[in-house]
Design a protein around this motif. Structure first.
Motif, PDB file in Angstrom:
ATOM      1  N   ILE A  58      25.259 -20.487  -6.319  1.00 38.74           N
ATOM      2  CA  ILE A  58      26.557 -20.061  -6.860  1.00 38.74           C
ATOM      3  C   ILE A  58      26.503 -18.593  -7.272  1.00 38.74           C
ATOM      4  N   ARG A  59      25.378 -18.192  -7.872  1.00 39.48           N
ATOM      5  CA  ARG A  59      25.202 -16.790  -8.270  1.00 39.48           C
ATOM      6  C   ARG A  59      25.275 -15.874  -7.045  1.00 39.48           C
ATOM      7  N   GLU A  60      24.590 -16.260  -5.971  1.00 39.56           N
ATOM      8  CA  GLU A  60      24.579 -15.440  -4.751  1.00 39.56           C
ATOM      9  C   GLU A  60      25.960 -15.382  -4.099  1.00 39.56           C
ATOM     10  N   ASN A  64      27.826 -11.854  -3.677  1.00 38.88           N
ATOM     11  CA  ASN A  64      28.219 -11.470  -2.318  1.00 38.88           C
ATOM     12  C   ASN A  64      29.714 -11.178  -2.245  1.00 38.88           C
ATOM     13  N   TYR A  65      30.502 -12.034  -2.877  1.00 39.28           N
ATOM     14  CA  TYR A  65      31.959 -11.855  -2.894  1.00 39.28           C
ATOM     15  C   TYR A  65      32.317 -10.563  -3.618  1.00 39.28           C
ATOM     16  N   PHE A  66      31.691 -10.343  -4.769  1.00 41.84           N
ATOM     17  CA  PHE A  66      31.954  -9.157  -5.588  1.00 41.84           C
ATOM     18  C   PHE A  66      31.558  -7.889  -4.832  1.00 41.84           C
ATOM     19  N   ASP A  67      30.379  -7.905  -4.203  1.00 44.68           N
ATOM     20  CA  ASP A  67      29.903  -6.736  -3.451  1.00 44.68           C
ATOM     21  C   ASP A  67      30.833  -6.399  -2.286  1.00 44.68           C
ATOM     22  N   LYS A  68      31.282  -7.432  -1.578  1.00 50.95           N
ATOM     23  CA  LYS A  68      32.186  -7.206  -0.440  1.00 50.95           C
ATOM     24  C   LYS A  68      33.517  -6.623  -0.914  1.00 50.95           C
ATOM     25  N   THR A  69      34.023  -7.133  -2.042  1.00 49.88           N
ATOM     26  CA  THR A  69      35.277  -6.616  -2.596  1.00 49.88           C
ATOM     27  C   THR A  69      35.149  -5.136  -2.934  1.00 49.88           C
ATOM     28  N   ILE A  70      34.022  -4.758  -3.543  1.00 50.31           N
ATOM     29  CA  ILE A  70      33.805  -3.353  -3.900  1.00 50.31           C
ATOM     30  C   ILE A  70      33.678  -2.491  -2.648  1.00 50.31           C
ATOM     31  N   ARG A  71      32.931  -2.968  -1.644  1.00 47.27           N
ATOM     32  CA  ARG A  71      32.784  -2.205  -0.386  1.00 47.27           C
ATOM     33  C   ARG A  71      34.135  -1.972   0.273  1.00 47.27           C
ATOM     34  N   ASP A  72      34.940  -3.037   0.359  1.00 44.34           N
ATOM     35  CA  ASP A  72      36.275  -2.929   0.973  1.00 44.34           C
ATOM     36  C   ASP A  72      37.146  -1.954   0.186  1.00 44.34           C
ATOM     37  N   PHE A  73      37.035  -2.017  -1.145  1.00 45.28           N
ATOM     38  CA  PHE A  73      37.815  -1.145  -2.013  1.00 45.28           C
ATOM     39  C   PHE A  73      37.408   0.319  -1.808  1.00 45.28           C
ATOM     40  N   GLU A  74      36.107   0.585  -1.746  1.00 44.79           N
ATOM     41  CA  GLU A  74      35.611   1.949  -1.546  1.00 44.79           C
ATOM     42  C   GLU A  74      36.088   2.507  -0.203  1.00 44.79           C
ATOM     43  N   GLU A  75      36.065   1.667   0.818  1.00 46.11           N
ATOM     44  CA  GLU A  75      36.553   2.095   2.142  1.00 46.11           C
ATOM     45  C   GLU A  75      38.016   2.501   2.058  1.00 46.11           C
TER      46      GLU A  75
END
Length: 197
Positions: A58-60, A64-75
């Motif tokens: 659950i932690r992973e 993973n969801y949080f990291d992807k959201t940040i990457r998409d946001f930065e793009e």
């Protein structure tokens, strides 16, 4: 990446996707490895081999969801949008992310998982705040934010919105036209209730 590693990554991704789908519909305490195993069509042993425990899985998934959201946001931030478009995008992201992780679920996960809590705090401090400050500074440089308003003022205002976002989203859903309601909130964020000065 060799064939074995590729296959292993595909299996892990399938397990994590299945877990995310289950978390959307159920309390984490009610999610069982046996149910994930059945839906993902992998053995329970495979899940334990990759993640060690349900808590780590659950932690992973959340990380993973949080990291992807940040990457998409930065793009998106690097694509040359106006400040208003960026704020609208942030609100849209919040709306979409609440479909996956409600504030209540996030609070529960953070309260029960110290490692996850520290991870979120670190990401907030090291990534989210600097990115937000950059957006504000760009808005000030472009003249979209008044020179009379400090970075701290805008950060505080955004925090007020985010603290009440669950209530705002509930009101938006009750209004019958969620998108129009949120567009009105964006307008008020920029221009207040009297419109542009």
């Amino acid at each position: 990446m060799n064939g074995f590693e590729k296959r292993a990554n595909q299996i892990k991704a399938k397990i994590m996707k299945t877990t995310l789908e289950m978390l959307r519909a159920s309390d984490p305490k009610k999610v069982r490895i046996a149910d994930i195993s059945k839906l993902a069509k992998v053995s329970q042993v495979t899940i334990y081999n990759y993640f060690g425990s349900k808590e780590e899985l659950i932690r992973e998934v959340f990380k993973n969801y949080f990291d992807k959201t940040i990457r998409d946001f930065e793009e998106y931030m690097n694509e040359g949008h106006s400040l208003k478009e960026k704020i609208e995008h942030i609100i849209l992201l919040e709306k979409e992310s609440y479909k996956d992780f409600t504030p209540g679920l996030i609070k529960q996960l953070i309260t029960e998982d110290n490692e996850l809590s520290q991870y979120i705090e670190r990401q907030y401090r090291e990534t989210t705040i600097p990115l937000t400050v950059r957006i504000i500074n760009e808005g000030k440089e472009s003249g979209e934010i008044s020179e009379n308003v400090t970075v701290e003022n805008v950060l505080a205002f955004i925090q007020l919105y985010m603290n009440q976002y669950e209530s705002i989203l509930e009101m938006a859903q009750k209004s019958g036209d969620t998108d129009n309601f949120l567009e009105g909130m964006v307008h008020m964020f920029f221009y207040g209730v009297c419109g542009k000065r």
